[in-house]
Scaffold this motif. Structure first.
Motif, PDB file in Angstrom:
ATOM      1  N   MET A  54      -5.982   4.106  -4.904  1.00  0.00           N
ATOM      2  CA  MET A  54      -4.298   3.768  -4.988  1.00  0.00           C
ATOM      3  C   MET A  54      -3.820   5.085  -5.939  1.00  0.00           C
ATOM      4  O   MET A  54      -2.821   5.298  -5.366  1.00  0.00           O
TER       5      MET A  54
ATOM      6  N   ASP B 262      -1.071   7.027  -4.205  1.00  0.00           N
ATOM      7  CA  ASP B 262      -0.021   7.562  -4.400  1.00  0.00           C
ATOM      8  C   ASP B 262       0.201   9.124  -4.663  1.00  0.00           C
ATOM      9  O   ASP B 262       1.218   9.355  -4.570  1.00  0.00           O
TER      10      ASP B 262
ATOM     11  N   PHE C 132       0.910  -1.114  -0.359  1.00  0.00           N
ATOM     12  CA  PHE C 132       0.630  -0.087   0.368  1.00  0.00           C
ATOM     13  C   PHE C 132       0.938   1.289   0.308  1.00  0.00           C
ATOM     14  O   PHE C 132       0.707   2.296  -0.622  1.00  0.00           O
TER      15      PHE C 132
ATOM     16  N   ARG D  17      -0.719  -1.876  -8.728  1.00  0.00           N
ATOM     17  CA  ARG D  17      -2.098  -1.126 -10.243  1.00  0.00           C
ATOM     18  C   ARG D  17      -1.398  -2.130 -11.730  1.00  0.00           C
ATOM     19  O   ARG D  17      -2.827  -2.521 -11.762  1.00  0.00           O
TER      20      ARG D  17
ATOM     21  N   PRO E  82       1.839   1.999  -4.323  1.00  0.00           N
ATOM     22  CA  PRO E  82       0.652   1.958  -4.972  1.00  0.00           C
ATOM     23  C   PRO E  82       1.086   1.066  -6.353  1.00  0.00           C
ATOM     24  O   PRO E  82       0.556   0.575  -7.130  1.00  0.00           O
TER      25      PRO E  82
END
Lengths: 306, 445
Positions: free
Chosen positions: B203, B207, B161, B168, B164
């Motif tokens: 995500m 980011d 986490f 992806r 990210p």
């Protein structure tokens, strides 16, 4: 100017010495003097009281009665008297885990030697004991004879006037024994006073000027070797084998057993000579003169080695 | 005085050659001090130093698998042993690890399979099958090890986490698979596609959040992904102001007085034997004939023993200091050591006359030593003795010695408080010397 006090002829005076351990009387009314420069023998079997007498003389043990004087002073007077004495005890008295040199340095130091004088005496003692090349070796690595010699050297390192040697040849090999004899003879020549205890009559005969015979704590006799032999030795024993029986048997001092003749005489050589002039022909001849063994036998009724 | 010094020096030289005696004077107390100190230290540290040595056989060799290994190492409880031959085939590395476990060299091995990095730490995908081989004789540690493996996996989830971009491609692949799966129920397809879309948006937000913070890459106060936030709580009883043990700086403060006790008792027994050996080997006779008094002979022996005890104490204090013992007062420590040494001389004198042979004196001395040590703090430190043992310990001279040493080291005694045990030690020493000399005189006359 005052005349110097004349020194007494004796350096050790033992008077009516007694010592008991419980019911056992170890020394009983022993009296003797030791002259300066004399080698004095204390002869007797094991348990006769020789070592106890020595121990009292050197102050290692208190007597129950009597007196000991060293050079005119009581042994209990202290350090100055003790410095005159050196003793080699019957049991080896050495530090096994120290070297020969360290043993000598320690015992020499106890008698007040220091510095160059100490080194000089240690070197002398090592030479005396023939241990110069083993000086730094631990005593525990030495043979019995070497230990005995070092035991004597420790008694001599402080240059004492009186030397007490308690059975110094016990358990040593013949070579070391001879070396010890030679050492003692050198000390005699050097004018030292020596008290020598032994149960070997040959040693007493060879080394001692006068000999005291002890048994069961008592002093049985004291004289020169010749004096003791003359008084207590008895006659010599002559044994001979004859070539043939003499025609007149009455000239013989004893009866013949075949061709064997055995007789006792205080003058054996004269007696043999007399027989020879009368025509007695000897095939074999043996003259057994009296010795300390016969003296001891005569005094106690038993052999010295019993 | 020269004669006494000569005697003492000679005895010290003799003891130097006594290997057994030296062991009990020097070696044994050092062993006792270090051993008990180390044991006490490990107890007092509460097990913080527990480490499991394992091997990791990494067949994946990905950035994620290497991050997992680092997470294991960062746990503080795991030591990862590097492979003997890093270029060896994975199967050979695995075989080597199993052999090491069989020999007892390793607790366990962890096998990370190929593809580990693709799914590890991604919660919606099936986790990788991690191999775990544990020494069966250490099953108790196995549970703890599994917990640490799970903890490290949790760390990976957090890392995913925190990064990210690494997630992806997986999200995109999953969305594509969902779309292309004709067997899937349309409603389920719509639900999962929606979830993946939401996750992708989430995500993106992470980011942005991550890129706006801590450009230096250092640890910041921002919230991080954690499976659980565990805070350690000290459940031990709070130390009281008047609690004696609160003055103890380190375990060595406790172990060294007890160890010193063994050293000084070793001196007493060894020098007692030298005294009787002097008689048995005939040298005592020569000493008595020499122009020295019996008092000088005895004083020389006593001085040698005194010097040896002082040396043993100094050596132990120096060693203890090097390890972490910190005496409160060196002056009081010197007073305690001198008093103890005098007491030991008295004990030595008494021991030397309790038998006529070296064997008898040695045996009886060590018998007495064990009893004195047992009740004097040589086996259980005085501070931790039960009350009944403390009462009995008053009859052991050594307990007063330990008390005096502890008084100077960590009990924080005042001068008045120090004088009490030191006075008792000196009194015992004087009584011992008097009685010993009396018996010796009687025995040798």
């Amino acid at each position: 100017m005052a005349e110097p006090t004349p020194r007494a002829p004796h350096i050790i005076r033992v008077h009516q010495l007694t010592k008991s351990f419980g019911s056992l009387t170890a020394v009983s009314d022993v009296t003797f003097d030791v002259q300066r420069g004399e080698t004095f023998g204390l002869l007797g079997p094991n348990g006769a009281g020789k070592s106890t007498t020595i121990s009292i003389i050197v102050g290692a043990m208190e007597g129950d009665g009597g007196q000991v004087e060293i050079d005119g002073r009581d042994i209990r007077e202290g350090a100055s008297v003790r410095r005159l004495i050196g003793i080699a005890p019957q049991s080896l008295a050495l530090y096994d885990v120290l070297s020969a040199e360290r043993n000598l340095v320690f015992f020499g130091s106890l008698y007040g030697l220091t510095g160059a004088r100490l080194s000089e005496r240690v070197d002398w003692a090592l030479k005396f004991a023939q241990l110069e090349d083993r000086r730094r070796d631990l005593v525990k690595t030495f043979s019995g004879g070497m230990k005995r010699r070092l035991n004597m050297a420790c008694a001599l390192v402080h240059d004492p006037q009186i030397i007490l040697l308690d059975e110094p040849t016990v358990g040593v090999d013949p070579q070391s024994r001879n070396h010890i004899f030679e050492c003692i003879e050198r000390l005699k020549d050097d004018g030292r006073t020596i008290i020598y205890t032994t149960h070997y009559m040959e040693e007493a005969q060879r080394l001692c000027n006068r000999i005291a015979i002890m048994d069961h704590g008592k002093l049985l006799a004291l004289d020169t070797l010749d004096g003791l032999l003359a008084e207590f030795g008895g006659a010599a024993v002559v044994t001979a084998g004859l070539v043939k029986s003499p025609t007149d048997a009455s000239i013989l001092p004893a009866a013949l057993d075949g061709l064997h003749l055995r007789f006792e005489s205080k003058q054996p050589l004269e007696e043999v000579s007399r027989l020879a002039t009368r025509g007695v022909a000897f095939a074999t001849l043996n003259v057994a003169k009296p010795d300390l063994e016969s003296v001891f036998l005569s005094l106690t009724g038993r052999s010295l080695r019993d | 005085m020269r004669t006494i010094w000569l005697m003492a020096l000679k005895d010290l030289k003799i003891v130097r050659h006594d290997k057994v005696g030296l062991f009990f004077i020097i070696g044994f107390p050092v062993l006792m001090g270090v051993l008990f100190g180390a044991i006490s230290n490990s107890f007092s540290s509460g097990g913080d130093d527990v480490h499991f040595e394992i091997a990791v056989v990494d067949a994946d060799q990905s950035a994620i698998s290497q991050r997992y290994v680092k997470a294991l190492e960062d746990s503080g409880s795991i030591i990862v042993r590097p492979p003997t031959d890093p270029n060896a085939a994975i199967e050979a590395q695995r075989e080597q690890a199993i052999n090491d476990i069989r020999k007892g060299d390793l607790l366990a091995f962890v096998g990370l399979p190929e593809g580990f990095g693709e799914t590890a730490g991604i919660m919606w995908m099936e986790g990788p099958a991690i191999e775990l081989g544990v020494d069966p004789s250490r099953s108790a540690e196995s549970g703890m090890l599994q917990g640490i493996l799970m903890q490290a996996m949790g760390q990976l989830v957090g890392d995913r986490f925190a990064d990210p971009d690494s997630m992806r491609p997986m999200i995109e692949q999953s969305r594509k698979d969902i779309q292309e799966n004709n067997d899937m129920n349309p409603a389920a397809r719509a639900l999962l596609s929606g979830f993946m879309g939401t996750l992708d948006t989430f995500m993106g937000s992470l980011d942005e959040l991550n890129s706006g913070l801590d450009d230096a890459g250092e640890k910041s106060d921002r919230p991080t992904m954690q499976l659980a936030n565990i805070r350690a709580v000290d459940v031990t009883a709070p130390k009281q102001e008047n609690d004696l043990t609160s003055r103890i700086h380190s375990a060595w403060d406790i172990s060294f007085p007890s160890a010193i006790l063994w050293g000084v008792l070793g001196c007493a027994a060894t020098f007692a034997v030298t005294m009787v050996r002097e008689r048995s080997q005939g040298t005592f006779y020569r000493l008595r004939v020499a122009p020295i008094s019996r008092a000088q002979i005895v004083a020389g022996k006593g001085l040698a023993c005194f010097i040896a005890v002082i040396c043993v104490n100094l050596m132990m204090v120096a060693l203890g200091y090097a390890l972490g013992m910190r005496p409160n007062s060196f002056i009081f420590l010197a007073l305690a050591i001198a008093s103890l040494a005098f007491c030991v001389v008295g004990i030595m004198m008494l021991m030397s006359v309790i038998g006529r042979s070296e064997e008898a004196v040695s045996g009886a001395s060590w018998g007495a030593n064990v009893v004195m040590a047992m009740f004097g703090g040589g086996m259980i430190p005085l501070a931790f003795m039960p009350p009944f043992m403390k009462s009995i310990s008053h009859f052991s001279p050594m307990s007063w010695g330990v008390l005096a040493l502890e008084g100077a080291i960590w009990r924080g005694f005042s001068l008045t408080e120090m004088l009490f045990p030191c006075g008792i030690l000196i009194a015992i020493g004087a009584a011992g010397i008097g009685a010993g000399v009396m018996v010796l005189n009687r025995a040798t006359d």
